[in-house]
Design a protein around this motif. Sequence first.
Motif, PDB file in Angstrom:
ATOM      1  N   GLN A 121      33.303  43.134  41.989  1.00 18.51           N
ATOM      2  CA  GLN A 121      32.819  41.771  42.215  1.00 18.51           C
ATOM      3  C   GLN A 121      32.524  41.543  43.696  1.00 18.51           C
ATOM      4  O   GLN A 121      31.502  40.941  44.053  1.00 18.51           O
ATOM      5  CB  GLN A 121      33.857  40.768  41.716  1.00 18.51           C
ATOM      6  CG  GLN A 121      34.016  40.757  40.205  1.00 18.51           C
ATOM      7  CD  GLN A 121      35.184  39.894  39.735  1.00 18.51           C
ATOM      8  OE1 GLN A 121      35.827  39.220  40.542  1.00 18.51           O
ATOM      9  NE2 GLN A 121      35.472  39.933  38.449  1.00 18.51           N
ATOM     10  N   LEU A 122      33.413  42.028  44.566  1.00 19.74           N
ATOM     11  CA  LEU A 122      33.192  41.899  46.010  1.00 19.74           C
ATOM     12  C   LEU A 122      31.935  42.653  46.422  1.00 19.74           C
ATOM     13  O   LEU A 122      31.092  42.126  47.167  1.00 19.74           O
ATOM     14  CB  LEU A 122      34.414  42.442  46.759  1.00 19.74           C
ATOM     15  CG  LEU A 122      34.289  42.590  48.278  1.00 19.74           C
ATOM     16  CD1 LEU A 122      34.019  41.247  48.941  1.00 19.74           C
ATOM     17  CD2 LEU A 122      35.555  43.243  48.856  1.00 19.74           C
ATOM     18  N   GLU A 124      29.321  43.460  44.650  1.00 18.40           N
ATOM     19  CA  GLU A 124      28.112  42.817  44.128  1.00 18.40           C
ATOM     20  C   GLU A 124      27.789  41.540  44.884  1.00 18.40           C
ATOM     21  O   GLU A 124      26.609  41.237  45.117  1.00 18.40           O
ATOM     22  CB  GLU A 124      28.280  42.548  42.634  1.00 18.40           C
ATOM     23  CG  GLU A 124      28.244  43.828  41.803  1.00 18.40           C
ATOM     24  CD  GLU A 124      28.485  43.590  40.324  1.00 18.40           C
ATOM     25  OE1 GLU A 124      29.027  42.508  39.976  1.00 18.40           O
ATOM     26  OE2 GLU A 124      28.132  44.476  39.512  1.00 18.40           O
ATOM     27  N   ARG A 125      28.809  40.783  45.290  1.00 21.86           N
ATOM     28  CA  ARG A 125      28.539  39.579  46.095  1.00 21.86           C
ATOM     29  C   ARG A 125      27.878  39.951  47.415  1.00 21.86           C
ATOM     30  O   ARG A 125      26.939  39.283  47.858  1.00 21.86           O
ATOM     31  CB  ARG A 125      29.844  38.816  46.356  1.00 21.86           C
ATOM     32  CG  ARG A 125      30.390  38.068  45.171  1.00 21.86           C
ATOM     33  CD  ARG A 125      31.381  36.993  45.598  1.00 21.86           C
ATOM     34  NE  ARG A 125      32.481  37.511  46.389  1.00 21.86           N
ATOM     35  CZ  ARG A 125      33.629  37.975  45.871  1.00 21.86           C
ATOM     36  NH1 ARG A 125      33.801  37.988  44.557  1.00 21.86           N
ATOM     37  NH2 ARG A 125      34.593  38.412  46.664  1.00 21.86           N
ATOM     38  N   ILE A 126      28.378  41.003  48.040  1.00 22.29           N
ATOM     39  CA  ILE A 126      27.788  41.444  49.311  1.00 22.29           C
ATOM     40  C   ILE A 126      26.357  41.925  49.079  1.00 22.29           C
ATOM     41  O   ILE A 126      25.437  41.557  49.814  1.00 22.29           O
ATOM     42  CB  ILE A 126      28.655  42.553  49.944  1.00 22.29           C
ATOM     43  CG1 ILE A 126      30.017  41.991  50.360  1.00 22.29           C
ATOM     44  CG2 ILE A 126      27.937  43.176  51.144  1.00 22.29           C
ATOM     45  CD1 ILE A 126      31.017  43.053  50.785  1.00 22.29           C
ATOM     46  N   SER A 127      26.154  42.724  48.053  1.00 17.18           N
ATOM     47  CA  SER A 127      24.832  43.292  47.787  1.00 17.18           C
ATOM     48  C   SER A 127      23.796  42.222  47.467  1.00 17.18           C
ATOM     49  O   SER A 127      22.637  42.311  47.890  1.00 17.18           O
ATOM     50  CB  SER A 127      24.927  44.295  46.633  1.00 17.18           C
ATOM     51  OG  SER A 127      23.672  44.831  46.319  1.00 17.18           O
ATOM     52  N   GLN A 128      24.197  41.199  46.735  1.00 16.55           N
ATOM     53  CA  GLN A 128      23.256  40.157  46.308  1.00 16.55           C
ATOM     54  C   GLN A 128      22.757  39.293  47.458  1.00 16.55           C
ATOM     55  O   GLN A 128      21.726  38.630  47.340  1.00 16.55           O
ATOM     56  CB  GLN A 128      23.910  39.274  45.241  1.00 16.55           C
ATOM     57  CG  GLN A 128      24.073  39.985  43.894  1.00 16.55           C
ATOM     58  CD  GLN A 128      25.048  39.272  42.975  1.00 16.55           C
ATOM     59  OE1 GLN A 128      25.580  38.210  43.301  1.00 16.55           O
ATOM     60  NE2 GLN A 128      25.291  39.864  41.812  1.00 16.55           N
ATOM     61  N   GLN A 129      23.486  39.316  48.582  1.00 17.42           N
ATOM     62  CA  GLN A 129      23.116  38.453  49.703  1.00 17.42           C
ATOM     63  C   GLN A 129      22.360  39.196  50.801  1.00 17.42           C
ATOM     64  O   GLN A 129      22.075  38.624  51.848  1.00 17.42           O
ATOM     65  CB  GLN A 129      24.375  37.805  50.292  1.00 17.42           C
ATOM     66  CG  GLN A 129      25.094  36.888  49.316  1.00 17.42           C
ATOM     67  CD  GLN A 129      26.357  36.318  49.913  1.00 17.42           C
ATOM     68  OE1 GLN A 129      26.331  35.452  50.798  1.00 17.42           O
ATOM     69  NE2 GLN A 129      27.517  36.790  49.430  1.00 17.42           N
ATOM     70  N   GLN A 153      37.861  43.936  40.567  1.00 16.84           N
ATOM     71  CA  GLN A 153      37.824  42.983  41.682  1.00 16.84           C
ATOM     72  C   GLN A 153      36.979  43.523  42.841  1.00 16.84           C
ATOM     73  O   GLN A 153      36.228  42.777  43.478  1.00 16.84           O
ATOM     74  CB  GLN A 153      39.246  42.669  42.161  1.00 16.84           C
ATOM     75  CG  GLN A 153      40.117  41.940  41.155  1.00 16.84           C
ATOM     76  CD  GLN A 153      40.682  42.826  40.064  1.00 16.84           C
ATOM     77  OE1 GLN A 153      40.639  44.070  40.164  1.00 16.84           O
ATOM     78  NE2 GLN A 153      41.208  42.216  39.013  1.00 16.84           N
ATOM     79  N   GLU A 170      33.641  38.757  54.198  1.00 16.59           N
ATOM     80  CA  GLU A 170      32.373  39.068  53.535  1.00 16.59           C
ATOM     81  C   GLU A 170      31.187  38.795  54.460  1.00 16.59           C
ATOM     82  O   GLU A 170      30.224  39.580  54.511  1.00 16.59           O
ATOM     83  CB  GLU A 170      32.214  38.256  52.244  1.00 16.59           C
ATOM     84  CG  GLU A 170      33.069  38.768  51.104  1.00 16.59           C
ATOM     85  CD  GLU A 170      32.831  37.995  49.822  1.00 16.59           C
ATOM     86  OE1 GLU A 170      31.659  37.654  49.537  1.00 16.59           O
ATOM     87  OE2 GLU A 170      33.809  37.730  49.095  1.00 16.59           O
ATOM     88  N   ARG A 171      31.233  37.703  55.171  1.00 19.76           N
ATOM     89  CA  ARG A 171      30.093  37.389  56.056  1.00 19.76           C
ATOM     90  C   ARG A 171      29.989  38.397  57.200  1.00 19.76           C
ATOM     91  O   ARG A 171      28.902  38.640  57.737  1.00 19.76           O
ATOM     92  CB  ARG A 171      30.188  35.963  56.586  1.00 19.76           C
ATOM     93  CG  ARG A 171      31.442  35.617  57.379  1.00 19.76           C
ATOM     94  CD  ARG A 171      31.447  34.130  57.729  1.00 19.76           C
ATOM     95  NE  ARG A 171      32.684  33.709  58.349  1.00 19.76           N
ATOM     96  CZ  ARG A 171      32.937  33.782  59.637  1.00 19.76           C
ATOM     97  NH1 ARG A 171      32.020  34.272  60.466  1.00 19.76           N
ATOM     98  NH2 ARG A 171      34.095  33.366  60.129  1.00 19.76           N
TER      99      ARG A 171
END
Length: 340
Positions: free
Chosen positions: A222-223, A225-230, A219, A195-196
């Motif tokens: 969720q991945l 959205e985690r990337i987009s939110q950061q 799933q 992800e990073r």
Amino acid sequence: MKILLVKLSSMGDIFHTYPAISDLKQIYPDARVDWLVDQQFAEIAGWHRGVEQIHAVPLRALKKNANAELKQQLRETIRRLKREHYDYIIDAQGLMKSAWLSFRFNGVRYGYDWSSARESLASLCYQHKLPVAVDQHAIDRIRQLFAQALGYQSQLPHLPEFGLDPQQWARPDGAPARYGLVFPGTTWLTKHWRERYWLEFLDRQTINDAVYIGWGSPQERQLAERISQQQTTAKVFDERLSFAEMAKWIAHASWVMGVDTGFVHLASAMQKPVLALFGPTTPKHTGVTGQHSDNLCTELPCFPCRKKICKIANDSESVVCMEQLKPQIVLDKAEQLFKS
């Protein structure tokens, strides 16, 4: 000439079968091709212009929930096909489940021989067992299987023709003039890029297009959205898109990048500029093809392991080969491909 193609799944494998159908229709334009496919992928099997009729079986759904309704659907499809007679039944999957289905229908059965089939026992179900080298791209294997079964000269090394025209899909509503798509998620966790790494890529890329993060399962959402939110450069689709809806976005994208997953292979079949990231699987066998596409991987001693768990990592979440694929390597290749 009436042909039943048996290729049940998965999404990428469906697209890898398209060139064999194109070869066949070029040699025998009047041949009728019916396709027996898993219900989950029935829609995309019908996208090739050379396919006449789709016969769907709910094998994947049955694996999750073997209820009476799904069993009845399977029985009805088998009964319907038993009433047909085919000149050729070609099992391009080479698994026991596909061979079992092929064996139930009326026609001469063709498939991979003992050394060529993914599951050797499947070859016992065929009347004609054909030798096709294993260590080559899946597209080439299926094209050679068709050529041997139907008695024509293999079209290799001519580039594969997928039988898709991106213009058959309308431009999606609200799409910007230029945009790229990234697909970070897939079923196998060992195929995931860190992800990073995705964050660093999205923050540093200078392709200057809008970017959308595609997803298919909860799933994967969720991945995404985690990337987009950061970070602030990429957007996530608000709801799950159907195959046809995602195909519209891919057809009109300026470029596509992702891991070894079905929508990346669809982009390759559409001959879009594509960069695919490989870890436990090898691009030699399933990589993207095309003049403006490329594959990246790190060839460690264990490559390709084809495992869903990394055996040499220090923890259960690490995948050494994907960690070795550093963001700078991917950035350099992406900007070289997509800016040109």
